[in-house]
Write an enzyme that holds these catalytic residues in place. Structure first.
Site, PDB file in Angstrom:
ATOM      1  N   HIS A  61     -10.393   4.488   2.827  1.00 33.81           N
ATOM      2  CA  HIS A  61      -9.577   3.696   3.757  1.00 33.81           C
ATOM      3  C   HIS A  61      -9.978   2.228   3.787  1.00 33.81           C
ATOM      4  O   HIS A  61     -10.340   1.673   4.817  1.00 33.81           O
ATOM      5  CB  HIS A  61      -9.600   4.304   5.160  1.00 33.81           C
ATOM      6  CG  HIS A  61      -8.404   3.936   5.973  1.00 33.81           C
ATOM      7  ND1 HIS A  61      -8.453   2.977   6.956  1.00 33.81           N
ATOM      8  CD2 HIS A  61      -7.134   4.376   5.936  1.00 33.81           C
ATOM      9  CE1 HIS A  61      -7.258   2.851   7.504  1.00 33.81           C
ATOM     10  NE2 HIS A  61      -6.438   3.695   6.898  1.00 33.81           N
TER      11      HIS A  61
ATOM     12  N   ARG B 149      -2.233  11.204   6.988  1.00 38.39           N
ATOM     13  CA  ARG B 149      -2.149  10.501   5.706  1.00 38.39           C
ATOM     14  C   ARG B 149      -3.490  10.497   4.975  1.00 38.39           C
ATOM     15  O   ARG B 149      -3.558  10.246   3.783  1.00 38.39           O
ATOM     16  CB  ARG B 149      -1.713   9.045   5.927  1.00 38.39           C
ATOM     17  CG  ARG B 149      -0.268   8.902   6.300  1.00 38.39           C
ATOM     18  CD  ARG B 149       0.099   7.456   6.602  1.00 38.39           C
ATOM     19  NE  ARG B 149       0.038   6.628   5.415  1.00 38.39           N
ATOM     20  CZ  ARG B 149      -0.165   5.310   5.438  1.00 38.39           C
ATOM     21  NH1 ARG B 149      -0.350   4.677   6.581  1.00 38.39           N
ATOM     22  NH2 ARG B 149      -0.186   4.614   4.321  1.00 38.39           N
TER      23      ARG B 149
ATOM     24  N   GLU C 258       0.808  -1.212   0.000  1.00 39.90           N
ATOM     25  CA  GLU C 258       0.000   0.000   0.000  1.00 39.90           C
ATOM     26  C   GLU C 258       0.842   1.262   0.000  1.00 39.90           C
ATOM     27  O   GLU C 258       1.973   1.272   0.498  1.00 39.90           O
ATOM     28  CB  GLU C 258      -0.946   0.030   1.195  1.00 39.90           C
ATOM     29  CG  GLU C 258      -0.267   0.218   2.528  1.00 39.90           C
ATOM     30  CD  GLU C 258      -1.268   0.426   3.653  1.00 39.90           C
ATOM     31  OE1 GLU C 258      -1.742   1.563   3.817  1.00 39.90           O
ATOM     32  OE2 GLU C 258      -1.543  -0.548   4.359  1.00 39.90           O
TER      33      GLU C 258
ATOM     34  N   ARG D  24      -5.623   5.643  -0.743  1.00 42.34           N
ATOM     35  CA  ARG D  24      -4.470   4.768  -0.941  1.00 42.34           C
ATOM     36  C   ARG D  24      -4.491   4.158  -2.339  1.00 42.34           C
ATOM     37  O   ARG D  24      -5.534   4.012  -2.966  1.00 42.34           O
ATOM     38  CB  ARG D  24      -4.471   3.588   0.050  1.00 42.34           C
ATOM     39  CG  ARG D  24      -4.513   3.936   1.512  1.00 42.34           C
ATOM     40  CD  ARG D  24      -3.153   4.408   2.030  1.00 42.34           C
ATOM     41  NE  ARG D  24      -3.195   4.571   3.479  1.00 42.34           N
ATOM     42  CZ  ARG D  24      -3.661   5.635   4.106  1.00 42.34           C
ATOM     43  NH1 ARG D  24      -4.153   6.644   3.418  1.00 42.34           N
ATOM     44  NH2 ARG D  24      -3.654   5.702   5.425  1.00 42.34           N
TER      45      ARG D  24
END
Length: 128
Positions: free
Chosen positions: A117, A97, A86, A101
């Site tokens: 997420h 963050r 990831e 992703r």
């Protein structure tokens, strides 16, 4: 940091189309049926930056980038440990963050985008 090898794969859409034309069934592991798809051109600009860094092998902005993704949620096709990795897609205005992703598989062009997420994933379609 070791980065996963990238090998050739048969596209998920081809597997789905073949199954539909032949009248067979499609499994999540062969056609990524548990995930959707997103056109490369529809990704946020920060995802392009992350994909470029992945291709270059870094450097990455976060120490967690490149770690093994465990797929605990079971949304992606089941694979052996170490198959997925990831990487953070920066979220403008976020002091953390954030939730976005890119998760890569070992196969070429097996890149998934999630904006929530890991609740949902979209296989990035580089052909549109």
């Amino acid at each position: 940091m070791r980065f996963p090898p990238r090998i050739t794969r048969i596209g998920a859409s081809a597997a789905v189309l073949s199954a539909l034309l032949i009248g067979g069934t499609v499994s999540a592991t062969t056609a990524h049926a548990a995930v959707g798809s997103v056109c490369y051109s529809k990704l946020p600009s920060q995802a392009y930056d992350t994909l470029k860094l992945i291709e270059q092998g870094g450097p990455f902005p976060y120490s967690q980038d490149g770690v093994v993704f465990q797929n605990r949620e079971g949304v992606l096709p089941s694979q052996s440990s170490g198959y997925y990795h990831e990487y953070t897609v920066k979220t403008p205005g976020s002091s953390t963050r954030g939730a976005r992703r890119i998760v890569t598989g070992e196969q070429t062009d097996e890149d998934y985008y999630t904006a929530d997420h890991y609740a949902t994933f979209n296989l990035i379609d580089y052909d549109c």
